[in-house]
Design an enzyme around this catalytic site. Structure first.
Site, PDB file in Angstrom:
ATOM      1  N   HIS A  63       4.004  -0.303   1.479  1.00  0.00           N
ATOM      2  CA  HIS A  63       2.622  -0.341   0.955  1.00  0.00           C
ATOM      3  C   HIS A  63       1.767   0.762   1.564  1.00  0.00           C
ATOM      4  CE1 HIS A  63      -0.784  -3.166  -0.519  1.00  0.00           C
ATOM      5  NE2 HIS A  63      -1.221  -1.920  -0.484  1.00  0.00           N
ATOM      6  N   LEU A  66      -1.295   7.135  -0.925  1.00  0.00           N
ATOM      7  CA  LEU A  66      -1.220   8.557  -0.556  1.00  0.00           C
ATOM      8  C   LEU A  66      -2.289   9.417  -1.240  1.00  0.00           C
ATOM      9  CD1 LEU A  66       2.651   9.105  -0.366  1.00  0.00           C
ATOM     10  CD2 LEU A  66       1.017   8.912   1.517  1.00  0.00           C
ATOM     11  N   ASN A  97      -2.692   3.464  -7.458  1.00  0.00           N
ATOM     12  CA  ASN A  97      -4.129   3.633  -7.722  1.00  0.00           C
ATOM     13  C   ASN A  97      -4.621   5.040  -7.357  1.00  0.00           C
ATOM     14  OD1 ASN A  97      -3.947   3.089  -4.957  1.00  0.00           O
ATOM     15  ND2 ASN A  97      -5.853   1.945  -4.879  1.00  0.00           N
ATOM     16  N   HIS A 235      -0.094  -7.475   1.237  1.00  0.00           N
ATOM     17  CA  HIS A 235      -1.054  -7.760   2.319  1.00  0.00           C
ATOM     18  C   HIS A 235      -1.547  -9.214   2.382  1.00  0.00           C
ATOM     19  CE1 HIS A 235      -3.663  -6.963  -1.079  1.00  0.00           C
ATOM     20  NE2 HIS A 235      -3.713  -5.663  -0.904  1.00  0.00           N
ATOM     21  N   ASP A 308      -0.383  -1.078   4.278  1.00  0.00           N
ATOM     22  CA  ASP A 308      -1.542  -0.879   3.389  1.00  0.00           C
ATOM     23  C   ASP A 308      -2.378   0.305   3.889  1.00  0.00           C
ATOM     24  OD1 ASP A 308      -3.382  -1.108   1.362  1.00  0.00           O
ATOM     25  OD2 ASP A 308      -4.327  -2.923   2.148  1.00  0.00           O
TER      26      ASP A 308
HETATM   27  O1  DOR Z   1      -8.443  -2.270   1.599  1.00  0.00           O
HETATM   28  C1  DOR Z   1      -7.792  -1.889   0.644  1.00  0.00           C
HETATM   29  N1  DOR Z   1      -7.792  -0.586   0.285  1.00  0.00           N
HETATM   30  N2  DOR Z   1      -7.077  -2.772  -0.045  1.00  0.00           N
HETATM   31  C2  DOR Z   1      -6.461  -2.440  -1.188  1.00  0.00           C
HETATM   32  O2  DOR Z   1      -5.820  -3.282  -1.766  1.00  0.00           O
HETATM   33  C3  DOR Z   1      -6.611  -1.072  -1.741  1.00  0.00           C
HETATM   34  C4  DOR Z   1      -6.888  -0.095  -0.685  1.00  0.00           C
HETATM   35  C5  DOR Z   1      -7.341   1.262  -1.192  1.00  0.00           C
HETATM   36  O3  DOR Z   1      -6.744   1.788  -2.136  1.00  0.00           O
HETATM   37  O4  DOR Z   1      -8.252   1.837  -0.598  1.00  0.00           O
END
Ligand code: DOR
Length: 433
Positions: A63, A66, A97, A235, A308
């Site tokens: 997780h 990048l 994302n 997470h 994460d």
């Molecule tokens: O805190 C987070 N940041 N949780 C997520 O699920 C996405 C991530 C992000 O892309 O910044």
């Protein structure tokens, strides 16, 4: 260059029986050629004194964000790969994302091509569940899988629509792709910026309850029971989620979960300072949830530790807590924070190595040879000194961003050398030069 690492404590958690022995590791032509005591040094090999060090397979992180393509000012595949290998991570699964979203073959191809050009760590993309992460219609799983995705997820956003989740699980099952859920019921979360509870009340910040996560996990498990698909909770942060996953496993469902180092290390008390580096989704929970995560890490409910890793720049973080983006760096600190669990007696070293290597590799059915030091595997490995302590410094990260919640914390476990495919990709002491 070939290497012979002498007399380290080598731990490999990939087989039925865990290897834990003081042996030499011979790396030839990019592969683990041999493990054994007192190996003869072939001609031309560089010998490395590994006494007092531990050697394990390169860590596997399921997780990671990048940010390339589209938000390279926060991170790109190169800076993210540098952060990874500095933390001993040689295989990363990156979330879709990005901008544009990885919801089609062209973006999957781009990520894989860029990571091969960078060439210091393995990057395995995760494709989007829904087009544009909009939660409306499914992305093309088959096309992205041909490109090389290893799972699907809308991470950063939950799959709120149960009908879409049902279809995602059905298609995921057809293609053999695990569906990874960012479990957060947005109606229950109501825009809460931290965990609901006394700290939020005192700080005057809007909280979101732990049930926003567990209700989603419960719903999804019902869908998994129906579809027979493979489902993974990203997470996971609450005790109730752990109970649900534990119970689903007992019933033989293909349900798994990861826990992030920040959730097993910190609590919502850290948000009282309004430090926006403590803002993350799901939020840091209270001490009883944290204790439940520790219990689940120890009893086998948790399948892997995943960071994460979510880089954000000062533009997104140097603002009021309410307005700040969610996310924390993780790649460079996960090994050290996992070692804290061992030092605190929560898990033993063997379980730690499993949770960081073979465990995650198995979960996403990654190619043979990842997460193991078995002879013949690619020589992805990390040598670290478990006794050496260092202080996390936000100004010294390899990442392009600085948003670590651990700035100033003294932690155990210093990475001395990371090899990827037999190449020295992190070598701060010049051991391979
Ligand atoms: O805190 C987070 N940041 N949780 C997520 O699920 C996405 C991530 C992000 O892309 O910044």
């Amino acid at each position: 260059m070939d290497y012979l690492i002498r007399s380290s404590r080598v731990i490999d958690a990939s087989g039925g029986e865990i290897l834990d022995a003081e042996v030499d590791v011979l790396v030839q032509e990019g592969r683990v050629a041999k493990l054994g005591a007192g190996l003869a040094a072939p001609k031309g090999v560089r010998e490395i004194d590994g006494r007092g060090q531990m050697v394990v397979a390169g860590l596997v992180d399921l997780h990671v964000h990048l940010r390339e393509p589209g938000q390279e000012y926060k991170e790109d595949i190169e800076s993210g790969s540098r952060a990874a290998v500095a933390g001993g991570v040689t295989t990363m699964c990156c979330m879709p994302n990005t901008r544009p979203v990885n919801d089609c073959r062209a973006i999957t191809d781009l990520i894989i091509r860029r990571s091969k050009e960078v060439g210091i760590a393995r990057v395995l993309p995760i494709g989007a569940v829904s087009k544009g992460l909009e939660g409306k219609s499914l992305a093309e799983f088959g096309e992205m899988q041909e490109g090389g995705i290893v799972a699907v997820s809308d991470d950063g956003r939950p799959i709120m629509d149960a009908g879409l989740m049902r279809r995602a699980l059905e298609y995921g099952k057809t293609f053999g792709l695990p569906v990874v859920q960012h479990a957060e019921d947005l109606d229950l979360a109501e825009g809460g910026v931290m965990n609901e509870g006394t700290v939020a009340t005192r700080a005057g910040l809007r909280g979101q309850p732990p049930q926003a996560e567990s209700i989603m996990v419960a719903r999804d498990i019902e869908l998994v029971e129906w579809t027979g698909a493979q489902y993974h909770v990203a997470h996971a942060s609450t005790g109730r989620s752990m109970d649900l996953v534990r119970d689903a496993k007992k019933r033989g469902l293909a349900v798994s979960c990861e826990v992030a180092p920040h959730h097993f290390t910190l609590t919502d008390a850290a948000c009282a300072s309004y430090n926006t580096d403590m803002k993350v989704a799901p939020p840091l929970r209270n001490e009883s949830d944290r204790q439940a995560l520790l219990q689940a890490l120890a009893d086998g409910t948790v399948d892997c530790i995943a960071t994460d890793h979510a880089p954000h720049s000062e533009v997104e973080k140097d603002v009021e807590f309410d307005c700040a983006s969610c996310g924390m760096l993780g790649l460079e600190t996960s090994l050290s924070l996992s070692l804290e669990l061992v030092n605190d007696g929560v898990i033993d070293l063997h379980r730690m190595v499993y949770l960081l290597t073979a465990g995650p590799a198995k979960l996403f059915s990654l190619q043979k040879g990842i997460g193991t030091l078995a002879e013949g595997s690619p020589a992805d490995l990390v040598m670290f000194n478990p006794e050496a302590r260092w202080v996390v410094d936000r100004n010294k990260t390899q990442s392009r961003s600085k948003n670590t919640p651990f700035h100033g914390r003294e932690v155990p476990g210093q990475v001395m050398l990371t090899l990827f495919g037999g190449k020295a990709v992190f070598d701060p002491r010049g051991l391979c030069q």
